[in-house]
Design an enzyme around this catalytic site. Structure first.
Site, PDB file in Angstrom:
ATOM      1  N   ASP A  48      -6.707  -1.883   4.768  1.00  0.00           N
ATOM      2  CA  ASP A  48      -5.673  -0.967   5.266  1.00  0.00           C
ATOM      3  C   ASP A  48      -6.339   0.168   6.032  1.00  0.00           C
ATOM      4  OD1 ASP A  48      -3.590   0.716   5.767  1.00  0.00           O
ATOM      5  OD2 ASP A  48      -2.856   0.801   3.687  1.00  0.00           O
ATOM      6  N   LYS A  58      -0.379   5.144  12.405  1.00  0.00           N
ATOM      7  CA  LYS A  58      -0.784   6.508  12.784  1.00  0.00           C
ATOM      8  C   LYS A  58      -1.382   6.557  14.200  1.00  0.00           C
ATOM      9  CE  LYS A  58      -0.550   8.185   8.120  1.00  0.00           C
ATOM     10  NZ  LYS A  58      -0.671   7.305   6.979  1.00  0.00           N
ATOM     11  N   TYR A  89      -2.814   4.577  -1.194  1.00  0.00           N
ATOM     12  CA  TYR A  89      -1.437   4.545  -0.720  1.00  0.00           C
ATOM     13  C   TYR A  89      -1.330   3.534   0.412  1.00  0.00           C
ATOM     14  CZ  TYR A  89       3.029   6.082   1.245  1.00  0.00           C
ATOM     15  OH  TYR A  89       4.322   6.126   1.704  1.00  0.00           O
TER      16      TYR A  89
HETATM   17  C1  LIG Z   1       0.332   6.461   6.102  1.00  0.00           C
HETATM   18  C2  LIG Z   1      -0.198   5.253   5.443  1.00  0.00           C
HETATM   19  C3  LIG Z   1       0.599   4.112   5.241  1.00  0.00           C
HETATM   20  C4  LIG Z   1       2.078   4.091   5.523  1.00  0.00           C
HETATM   21  O1  LIG Z   1       2.363   4.300   6.869  1.00  0.00           O
HETATM   22  P1  LIG Z   1       3.833   4.827   7.273  1.00  0.00           P
HETATM   23  O2  LIG Z   1       3.833   4.756   8.760  1.00  0.00           O
HETATM   24  O3  LIG Z   1       3.944   6.213   6.724  1.00  0.00           O
HETATM   25  O4  LIG Z   1       4.818   3.902   6.660  1.00  0.00           O
HETATM   26  C5  LIG Z   1      -0.004   2.973   4.754  1.00  0.00           C
HETATM   27  N1  LIG Z   1      -1.323   2.958   4.450  1.00  0.00           N
HETATM   28  C6  LIG Z   1      -2.104   4.037   4.599  1.00  0.00           C
HETATM   29  C7  LIG Z   1      -3.553   3.957   4.271  1.00  0.00           C
HETATM   30  C8  LIG Z   1      -1.575   5.231   5.082  1.00  0.00           C
HETATM   31  O5  LIG Z   1      -2.345   6.304   5.201  1.00  0.00           O
END
Ligand SMILES: *Cc1c(COP(=O)(O)O)cnc(C)c1O
Length: 439
Positions: A240, A274, A145
């Site tokens: 990511d 986060k 994701y």
């Molecule tokens: C949470 C998440 C996102 C998206 O971040 P948001 O602040 O919810 O838009 C992207 N990549 C990873 C790996 C995530 O866990």
């Protein structure tokens, strides 16, 4: 009452929630409406307190409402919420990110841009990779994701898995066609994709360690091989770390895998979110100077944000990162090890076939054999999770409301909080054991 609040919310908010997994779709029952949180606990509208293992999906690494973070936010707010102009603290946060993401003399993050969400960070990183390479194709892995932008919603783990959707309506086929979705941890598939489309691939984006389909760590050497293959073909790698960054260690997952071993690798771009925002809307992308300087105003790749780097969010992020020291990571690792072992023991005692999935202090459970890919994760007996989840909730423990999510500990999970979780496990494991598949 939670049920009244949920009924009311559904009259003005689609599904009653502002992010789908909160709706308890895959576990059933009434979502708890929270009114407060402190340390390892959250409290709902009925005054019931739960030990929290969601931690706002990661940011609350120090525990909820840490007094120093709250004070920093209050002081920043009193000086003004947002100026739409540069502030000194944005540079301090960028410098701190650059200083932390290094291994020996290697520091792959040379420039940082602050944005407001992880979705924006990955979306911008992709545009930047395309603008820098002059290529259009993007490779992502099934079950990863990266936020909810069009290019990234194909086979994207938890949210869509929970709702049993293949992807998302509303993404034009022409856009989806530019994203190649490959099985995770499968170098053969990646080699083949580069063999066929190597001169058209702008970037590979990968979760540093996958944690949005439950936790599925990269096989040893996988991330390094992704980098080697991409770089051989002139493509960039976007690592990511929105979820793993500053959570699994001082320098994120990259830091854990690049602590001086022979198998080092150098991402071109990183995305963070986060933890870096400490619970406020703040995220970042960073990486090689020559790539990052393709961003406006220096370069031709446009990106902007009214609230980007706003001083209140920056205060939360800065204070959180400054407080996240080795003792914090030591506590997170210890609690994660203790809890994952205890859950596994309780499930075994109840005769529930399962495997513990771990990546640093992130962990989750698969009701079945160990999983290295999205296909394997989806093969499990997911119907065992809702009864387990509700037994824990009834005993005052708030777990992620989907089997396809990681569990998040905080440094505020003290012995009393851990003990409450441990004592809830036997009956929850029994509930999982007697769970039955939907008719
Ligand atoms: C949470 C998440 C996102 C998206 O971040 P948001 O602040 O919810 O838009 C992207 N990549 C990873 C790996 C995530 O866990």
């Amino acid at each position: 009452m939670n049920s009244d609040l949920f009924a009311r919310a559904q009259r003005s908010i689609p599904g009653g929630v502002n992010s789908p997994v909160r709706a308890f779709g895959s576990v059933g029952g009434t979502p708890r409406f929270l009114v407060g949180a402190s340390g390892p606990y959250v409290t709902d509208s009925e005054g019931t307190e739960y030990v929290d293992l969601v931690a706002s999906w990661g940011p609350a690494i120090l525990g909820h409402a840490h007094p120093e973070v709250v004070a920093a936010v209050q002081q920043a707010a009193a000086r003004g919420l947002s100026f739409g102009a540069s502030t000194p603290s944005e540079t301090e946060l960028a410098e701190l990110v650059i200083a932390r993401v290094r291994a020996g003399s290697v520091s792959p993050v040379e420039r940082v841009r602050l944005v407001s969400t992880g979705t924006e960070a990955t979306m911008t990183a992709i545009r930047l990779a395309r603008g820098f390479t002059g290529r259009d194709l993007l490779v992502k892995f099934a079950g990863h994701y990266h936020g909810h932008s069009d290019a990234l919603l194909a086979e994207s783990g938890s949210g869509v898995a929970t709702l049993s959707l293949p992807g998302s309506a509303g993404v034009p086929a022409d856009v989806a066609a530019l994203t190649l979705v490959l099985p995770y941890n499968d170098l053969g598939a990646l080699t083949e994709a580069f063999g066929r489309y190597g001169d058209r691939i702008a970037a590979v984006i990968t979760e540093a360690a996958a944690a949005n389909m439950g936790v599925v760590p990269p096989l040893p050497g996988f991330n390094a091989a992704v980098h080697r293959l991409a770089h051989e073909h002139g493509a960039l790698v976007i690592l990511d770390e929105v979820l793993t960054g500053f959570r699994v260690g001082r320098a994120g997952w990259w830091g854990l895998e690049n602590d001086g071993g022979a198998d080092g690798y150098t991402p071109d771009l990183f995305t963070f979110g986060k933890v870096v925002g400490g619970g406020m809307p703040l995220a970042a992308l960073g990486g090689r100077a020559d790539v990052m300087e393709h961003l406006a105003p220096l370069g031709p790749v446009y990106q902007a944000g009214t609230l980007s780097g706003n001083p209140v969010a920056v205060a939360a992020g800065l204070t959180t990162l400054r407080l996240a020291d080795d003792a914090v990571y030591g506590r997170l690792d210890a609690v994660a090890a203790q809890l994952s072992a205890a859950v596994s023991e309780a499930l075994s005692a109840a005769g529930v076939v399962h495997s513990v999935q771990r990546a640093g202090n992130l962990f989750s459970f698969v009701f079945g054999g160990p999983a290295q890919s999205y296909a394997e994760v989806k093969r499990q007996e997911a119907f065992r999770y809702p009864p387990f989840f509700h037994a824990m909730l009834d005993a005052g423990v708030s777990l992620p409301p989907s089997v396809f999510e990681a569990w998040f500990v905080t440094a505020a999970h003290d012995d009393a909080a851990v003990e409450r979780i441990l004592s809830a496990l036997p009956s929850a494991a029994h509930a999982a054991a007697v769970g039955t598949p939907p008719a």
